[in-house]
Design a protein around this motif. Sequence first.
Motif, short mmCIF file in Angstrom:
data_model
loop_
_atom_site.label_atom_id
_atom_site.label_comp_id
_atom_site.label_asym_id
_atom_site.label_seq_id
_atom_site.Cartn_x
_atom_site.Cartn_y
_atom_site.Cartn_z
N SER A 177 0.84 -1.19 0.00
CA SER A 177 0.00 0.00 0.00
C SER A 177 0.89 1.25 0.00
O SER A 177 1.66 1.45 0.94
N PRO A 178 0.83 2.05 -1.06
CA PRO A 178 -0.07 1.88 -2.20
C PRO A 178 0.39 0.76 -3.12
O PRO A 178 1.59 0.48 -3.23
N ALA A 179 -0.56 0.15 -3.79
CA ALA A 179 -0.25 -0.88 -4.78
C ALA A 179 0.02 -0.16 -6.10
O ALA A 179 -0.88 0.01 -6.93
N ASN A 313 -13.97 -8.56 -7.80
CA ASN A 313 -14.85 -8.75 -6.64
C ASN A 313 -15.36 -7.42 -6.09
O ASN A 313 -15.95 -7.37 -5.01
N GLY A 314 -15.11 -6.34 -6.84
CA GLY A 314 -15.57 -5.03 -6.40
C GLY A 314 -14.77 -4.44 -5.27
O GLY A 314 -15.28 -3.58 -4.53
N GLN A 315 -13.51 -4.86 -5.12
CA GLN A 315 -12.67 -4.35 -4.04
C GLN A 315 -11.30 -3.87 -4.56
O GLN A 315 -10.26 -4.35 -4.13
N PRO A 316 -11.31 -2.90 -5.48
CA PRO A 316 -10.03 -2.37 -5.98
C PRO A 316 -9.36 -1.54 -4.89
O PRO A 316 -9.98 -1.22 -3.87
N PRO A 317 -8.09 -1.19 -5.06
CA PRO A 317 -7.41 -0.34 -4.07
C PRO A 317 -8.21 0.93 -3.81
O PRO A 317 -8.78 1.52 -4.74
N ALA A 318 -8.24 1.34 -2.55
CA ALA A 318 -9.07 2.49 -2.17
C ALA A 318 -8.31 3.81 -2.17
O ALA A 318 -8.85 4.83 -1.74
N ASP A 319 -7.06 3.80 -2.66
CA ASP A 319 -6.24 5.02 -2.62
C ASP A 319 -6.56 5.92 -3.82
O ASP A 319 -5.70 6.23 -4.65
N ASP A 320 -7.82 6.38 -3.90
CA ASP A 320 -8.24 7.17 -5.05
C ASP A 320 -7.42 8.45 -5.22
O ASP A 320 -7.08 8.84 -6.34
#
Length: 339
Positions: A177-179, A313-320
């Motif tokens: 994180s971040p990926a 699965n609808g769970q991409p990284p959340a670091d928008d």
Amino acid sequence: MPRALILGGTGPVGRAAAHRLLAAGWRVDVTGRDPARMPPELSALGGEFRAVDRTDSGALRAAVGEGTDLLVDCLCFTAADARSLLPLAAHATSTVLVSGRAVYIDAAGSHINSSTPPRFSGPISETHPTMTPRDDIGHRSREGYGANKVAAELVALDSGLPISVLRPSQIHGVGASPAREWAVVKRVLDSRTTLLLADRGAGVVHTTAAANLAALIETVAQRPGTRVLNCADPDTPSVLEICRTIAGHLGHEWEEVPLDDTAPTGLGRTPWDSPHPIVLDTSAATALGYRPAGTYAATIAPALDRLVKAAANGQPPADDDYFAEYLDYAAEDAFLAGR
């Protein structure tokens, strides 16, 4: 059976180290605050999770018990953290403190978080100058991160205990994180047919696979000592090579558009950009017996597959906020339309 205790063992470094040690026949305990974050593959190999907060000295001491062969701290950011580590390290045959390349400065005093990018004269060795240690500024700030890491390193090294300080660079792997690879993976998933590359994709910032850091952790576990060691991948891929590796693994093709300094500012940016090369000298680790697990291309695949699966699965990284500047499709399309 040797035993290892990994503080912060559910992150990318901890899980990679735990996986490698478990596969080698070690007994491994990992700590964390949330049992739900325990990687199932570690449990399947026999790894044990301990719900312990890094700031709870009593619980940490209980986790160490009568002693451990290897103690790995993935959560040491400040001098205070390092001081709390020492009583635990006194009961370990070998201890690892994970630091980072953020501690290094160039001839002008610039570092990776400076407003002016650093310009190193060549590969950076462990004896290269570092930031002035500080503990009067938050470690989450741009000026505070590297300075606090230096302060933590000094506390550990001055103790005389067998603590190996490891300095990786841009860690990648499952759980990172971040990926950073998401900046390219998402483009593939969005079926982008063009890849713009600032500075022609020539930037080089040394990367470190969590799997390679795990290999070095195993090496120092077998050779206790007080030392500082750089850790990075055996190759130094450019931005262009990294993007090609990711796209190739995902079976995607696109037109590569190299940009020069006449292109609009910010266009074609990636997480691996650097106006000047940042490369770590890893010869000291090699001399100790360290052998890397593989190159960037050989080690990045599991993380790429995990990102694709998470997105499905609808769970991409959340670091928008982090990725926004790398995925400005509107600006890209406007530029391409005007070519």
